[in-house]
Design a protein around this motif. Structure first.
Motif, PDB file in Angstrom:
ATOM      1  N   THR A 104     -10.867  47.145  95.484  1.00  0.00           N
ATOM      2  CA  THR A 104     -11.292  45.809  95.088  1.00  0.00           C
ATOM      3  C   THR A 104     -12.408  45.842  94.052  1.00  0.00           C
ATOM      4  N   LEU A 105     -13.184  46.913  94.022  1.00  0.00           N
ATOM      5  CA  LEU A 105     -14.168  47.083  92.949  1.00  0.00           C
ATOM      6  C   LEU A 105     -13.455  47.224  91.599  1.00  0.00           C
ATOM      7  N   THR A 106     -12.381  48.012  91.599  1.00  0.00           N
ATOM      8  CA  THR A 106     -11.612  48.199  90.360  1.00  0.00           C
ATOM      9  C   THR A 106     -10.988  46.885  89.918  1.00  0.00           C
ATOM     10  N   ALA A 107     -10.448  46.118  90.874  1.00  0.00           N
ATOM     11  CA  ALA A 107      -9.867  44.819  90.533  1.00  0.00           C
ATOM     12  C   ALA A 107     -10.916  43.895  89.925  1.00  0.00           C
ATOM     13  N   THR A 108     -12.117  43.908  90.496  1.00  0.00           N
ATOM     14  CA  THR A 108     -13.182  43.024  90.012  1.00  0.00           C
ATOM     15  C   THR A 108     -13.630  43.404  88.606  1.00  0.00           C
ATOM     16  N   VAL A 109     -13.828  44.683  88.369  1.00  0.00           N
ATOM     17  CA  VAL A 109     -14.283  45.121  87.049  1.00  0.00           C
ATOM     18  C   VAL A 109     -13.192  44.903  85.997  1.00  0.00           C
ATOM     19  N   TRP A 133       1.850  58.119  79.621  1.00  0.00           N
ATOM     20  CA  TRP A 133       0.922  58.200  80.749  1.00  0.00           C
ATOM     21  C   TRP A 133       1.674  58.331  82.081  1.00  0.00           C
ATOM     22  N   THR A 134       2.999  58.119  82.034  1.00  0.00           N
ATOM     23  CA  THR A 134       3.878  58.409  83.163  1.00  0.00           C
ATOM     24  C   THR A 134       4.974  59.353  82.667  1.00  0.00           C
ATOM     25  N   SER A 135       5.850  59.758  83.584  1.00  0.00           N
ATOM     26  CA  SER A 135       7.039  60.510  83.172  1.00  0.00           C
ATOM     27  C   SER A 135       8.282  59.630  83.212  1.00  0.00           C
ATOM     28  N   ALA A 136       8.082  58.319  83.346  1.00  0.00           N
ATOM     29  CA  ALA A 136       9.203  57.383  83.323  1.00  0.00           C
ATOM     30  C   ALA A 136       9.776  57.307  81.909  1.00  0.00           C
ATOM     31  N   PRO A 137      11.045  56.957  81.767  1.00  0.00           N
ATOM     32  CA  PRO A 137      11.592  56.706  80.424  1.00  0.00           C
ATOM     33  C   PRO A 137      10.723  55.681  79.698  1.00  0.00           C
ATOM     34  N   VAL A 184      -1.749  54.810  91.779  1.00  0.00           N
ATOM     35  CA  VAL A 184      -1.673  54.631  90.330  1.00  0.00           C
ATOM     36  C   VAL A 184      -2.617  53.527  89.855  1.00  0.00           C
ATOM     37  N   TYR A 185      -3.095  52.677  90.770  1.00  0.00           N
ATOM     38  CA  TYR A 185      -4.050  51.636  90.382  1.00  0.00           C
ATOM     39  C   TYR A 185      -5.270  52.217  89.664  1.00  0.00           C
ATOM     40  N   VAL A 186      -5.626  53.498  89.958  1.00  0.00           N
ATOM     41  CA  VAL A 186      -6.825  54.076  89.346  1.00  0.00           C
ATOM     42  C   VAL A 186      -6.692  54.185  87.830  1.00  0.00           C
ATOM     43  N   LYS A 187      -5.474  54.093  87.318  1.00  0.00           N
ATOM     44  CA  LYS A 187      -5.310  54.109  85.865  1.00  0.00           C
ATOM     45  C   LYS A 187      -5.983  52.900  85.221  1.00  0.00           C
ATOM     46  N   LEU A 188      -6.232  51.859  86.014  1.00  0.00           N
ATOM     47  CA  LEU A 188      -6.984  50.714  85.495  1.00  0.00           C
ATOM     48  C   LEU A 188      -8.396  51.116  85.101  1.00  0.00           C
ATOM     49  N   GLN A 189      -8.952  52.099  85.773  1.00  0.00           N
ATOM     50  CA  GLN A 189     -10.279  52.583  85.400  1.00  0.00           C
ATOM     51  C   GLN A 189     -10.236  53.222  84.011  1.00  0.00           C
ATOM     52  N   ASP A 190      -9.142  53.924  83.725  1.00  0.00           N
ATOM     53  CA  ASP A 190      -8.969  54.495  82.380  1.00  0.00           C
ATOM     54  C   ASP A 190      -8.765  53.393  81.354  1.00  0.00           C
ATOM     55  N   VAL A 191      -8.025  52.349  81.742  1.00  0.00           N
ATOM     56  CA  VAL A 191      -7.809  51.212  80.836  1.00  0.00           C
ATOM     57  C   VAL A 191      -9.142  50.574  80.469  1.00  0.00           C
ATOM     58  N   VAL A 192      -9.993  50.323  81.478  1.00  0.00           N
ATOM     59  CA  VAL A 192     -11.299  49.709  81.222  1.00  0.00           C
ATOM     60  C   VAL A 192     -12.156  50.612  80.339  1.00  0.00           C
ATOM     61  N   ALA A 193     -12.127  51.912  80.607  1.00  0.00           N
ATOM     62  CA  ALA A 193     -12.916  52.851  79.801  1.00  0.00           C
ATOM     63  C   ALA A 193     -12.453  52.844  78.346  1.00  0.00           C
ATOM     64  N   GLU A 194     -11.144  52.887  78.128  1.00  0.00           N
ATOM     65  CA  GLU A 194     -10.612  52.872  76.758  1.00  0.00           C
ATOM     66  C   GLU A 194     -10.924  51.550  76.063  1.00  0.00           C
TER      67      GLU A 194
END
Length: 359
Positions: A104-109, A133-137, A184-194
């Protein structure tokens, strides 16, 4: 004539006495309190007696908490501490991990970054992290938005463990078509950083932690996952922010519209899930590591309007708007024979004890 003049005076006096007798504020209507951000230990309290709660229910609750491997427990009403207890050597200054309650901290930020125009949760994740960032097509990866990560419906395989490297993020279904509890939600932290051009920790500290006085808390890397550690009172501060829909003592930390979205059903599969918040009072729910739909309330003994941050080994933030209440529990797993990732039978058992305080 004396009676004619005397009767209104009596009525006025009776009215004034009645007003005085009811002058004690209802705990729900009482003005909200926020502890100071100056690093002091000052925090207003409210007694069980002042709330007209059942004092005889307190000790059974505390005994149960100790029995269930609890380290700390706090109840706030209108921001004031009503119950604060520490167990098994834990103290007011001892940090402990939030586990998945920290989602929920990640969601808030993420909401704060959107408020600042740095990102849009409806944009695809690859807009910020680039493709691969994934191995999906590629066509499937490009379906995944930041909102999908917030809502746990990315369509990526949740059965491959906590590793969020590209090789371990594999396609199962189109984004939006499958709900699965996934780190995979933690990728939001990378999104915010970028998007911000700062480290995740620096942006988090500046935009959230320091603004509500969560002093001393920090992100620690455990098994390639960023896990938040703090004192119990710091967790309670975040719960108080949640109770006030993103406002802290008159200052907007994240806008209320986003907060309302975060604490409302975010997709049409798991009714009991918002943006990384669990929601009570819905007609059905899903659990981690399961595609089965269960009928009824997430936590039947808890108020239906409650929303919660739930973490591994029973880390809990319960927010109950109708009662202006926040409840925090930190500790080891309550039932070691049945460890869980988020929700557990302990939630409903605990709420039977909590509700006895005020019913």
């Amino acid at each position: 004539m004396k009676k004619i003049y005397f009767l209104p005076i009596l009525l006025l006096l009776f009215s004034n006495c009645s007003s005085d007798a009811s002058s004690d504020p209802d705990p729900v209507e009482e003005q909200m309190y926020f502890p100071p951000n100056d690093g002091s230990s000052s925090w207003e309290t409210k007694s069980i007696a002042a709330l007209n709660w059942n004092q005889t229910a307190v000790q059974p609750l505390l005994d149960y908490l100790q029995e269930k491997n609890t380290k700390s427990f706090i109840v706030l009403v209108n921001g004031r501490i009503v119950i604060e207890n520490y167990f098994n050597g834990h103290t007011v200054t001892t940090p402990w991990y939030w586990a998945s309650a920290g989602k929920t901290l990640t969601a808030t930020v993420t909401g704060i970054a959107q408020d600042e125009g740095l990102l849009n949760i409806n944009n695809k994740v690859s807009d910020y992290l680039g493709t691969g960032w994934t191995s999906a097509p590629l066509a499937k990866e490009n379906l995944i938005t930041c909102k999908n990560l917030l809502s746990m419906n990315s369509g990526l395989n949740d059965a491959l463990g906590d590793d969020v490297s590209p090789n371990n993020l594999q396609y199962v279904a189109d984004a939006g078509n499958r709900w699965a509890y996934h780190n995979v939600y933690v990728k939001l932290q990378d999104v915010v950083a970028e998007a911000s051009g700062q480290s995740w920790a620096n942006y988090f500290n500046t935009k959230l932690r320091d603004r509500i006085g969560m002093t001393g808390g920090s992100w620690i890397n455990l098994d390639n996952l960023s896990v938040y550690w703090s004192t119990t009172r710091n967790m309670a501060r975040f719960g108080l922010l949640a109770l006030n829909q993103g406002k802290w003592n008159g200052t907007t930390i994240v806008n209320q519209n986003y907060w309302n979205q975060a604490t409302t059903t975010s997709q049409n599969i798991n009714q009991a899930y918002g943006y990384l918040w669990w929601l009570n009072g819905k007609s059905s729910y899903h659990l981690p590591q399961s595609q089965f739909q269960f009928s009824g309330n997430l936590i039947p003994n808890a108020p239906s309007d409650m929303y919660a941050a739930l973490g591994k080994n029973d880390q809990k933030i319960y927010v109950i708007p109708s009662k202006k209440m926040v409840i925090i529990r930190m500790g080891e797993v309550a039932n070691p024979e049945n460890p869980t990732f988020a929700l557990s039978g302990f939630d409903n058992e605990l709420w039977a004890k909590i509700s006895a305080l005020y019913q």
